[in-house]
Design a protein around this motif. Structure first.
Motif, short mmCIF file in Angstrom:
data_model
loop_
_atom_site.label_atom_id
_atom_site.label_comp_id
_atom_site.label_asym_id
_atom_site.label_seq_id
_atom_site.Cartn_x
_atom_site.Cartn_y
_atom_site.Cartn_z
N ILE A 53 0.84 -1.21 0.00
CA ILE A 53 0.00 0.00 0.00
C ILE A 53 0.87 1.25 0.00
O ILE A 53 0.62 2.20 -0.75
N ALA A 54 1.92 1.25 0.82
CA ALA A 54 2.82 2.41 0.87
C ALA A 54 3.50 2.63 -0.47
O ALA A 54 3.61 3.77 -0.94
N ALA A 55 3.92 1.56 -1.12
CA ALA A 55 4.57 1.68 -2.44
C ALA A 55 3.58 2.21 -3.48
O ALA A 55 3.94 3.06 -4.30
N GLN A 56 2.34 1.74 -3.44
CA GLN A 56 1.33 2.22 -4.37
C GLN A 56 1.04 3.70 -4.16
O GLN A 56 0.92 4.47 -5.13
N ARG A 57 0.95 4.10 -2.91
CA ARG A 57 0.69 5.53 -2.63
C ARG A 57 1.85 6.41 -3.06
O ARG A 57 1.64 7.50 -3.57
N GLU A 58 3.07 5.93 -2.87
CA GLU A 58 4.22 6.71 -3.32
C GLU A 58 4.21 6.83 -4.84
O GLU A 58 4.49 7.90 -5.38
N GLU A 59 3.88 5.76 -5.52
CA GLU A 59 3.79 5.80 -6.98
C GLU A 59 2.72 6.79 -7.43
O GLU A 59 2.93 7.57 -8.37
N GLN A 60 1.56 6.78 -6.76
CA GLN A 60 0.49 7.72 -7.09
C GLN A 60 0.94 9.16 -6.82
O GLN A 60 0.65 10.07 -7.61
#
Length: 136
Positions: free
Chosen positions: A46-53
């Motif tokens: 989730i943290a990686a997805q949010r950083e990508e977003q």
């Protein structure tokens, strides 16, 4: 063999599938630890997805700002007036403003359509630029 779903509410993000060459290698303790590891893996995904977003949003913002700057300089208008054609183009093409970046760049001696500019003509800057100007 245990399998741990990595999920948030209704979305599955993946699975954690530990393997062993020994039969009955996973006892209750290893199942409990596997559940904990799966929870931590879910948080990391989730943290990686949010950083990508976040990075994508920052890139979009930069591209839109760059395009607005080009329109502001080219037509000698303020930021709000420069954003209007981008918004209209985005709505007309049903695409995001970032995807319209290359389509919205002004071409030499070509003005955006009157519909794009809300039936207002923007004056073209006729003053010469200073030597070494970084614009255009």
């Amino acid at each position: 063999m245990p399998a741990f779903q990595l999920f948030i509410t209704d979305d599955t993000l993946g699975a954690l599938n530990p393997h062993s060459s020994r039969p009955n290698a996973f006892d209750d303790t290893s199942i409990s630890v596997g559940g904990t590891v799966a929870t931590h893996a879910t948080i990391a995904v989730i943290a990686a997805q949010r950083e990508e977003q976040f990075r994508a949003a920052m890139t979009s913002r930069d591209i839109i700002s760059h395009t607005k700057g080009i329109l502001m300089e080219h037509f000698s208008v303020d930021a709000d007036r420069a954003f209007g054609p981008l918004r209209a183009l985005s709505q007309r093409l049903q695409r995001t403003a970032r995807r319209n970046h290359s389509a919205s760049l002004p071409k030499p001696n070509i003005r955006p359509s009157p519909d794009t500019l809300r039936n207002r003509r923007l004056p073209r800057r006729d003053t010469p630029r200073a030597q070494g100007s970084a614009c255009r």
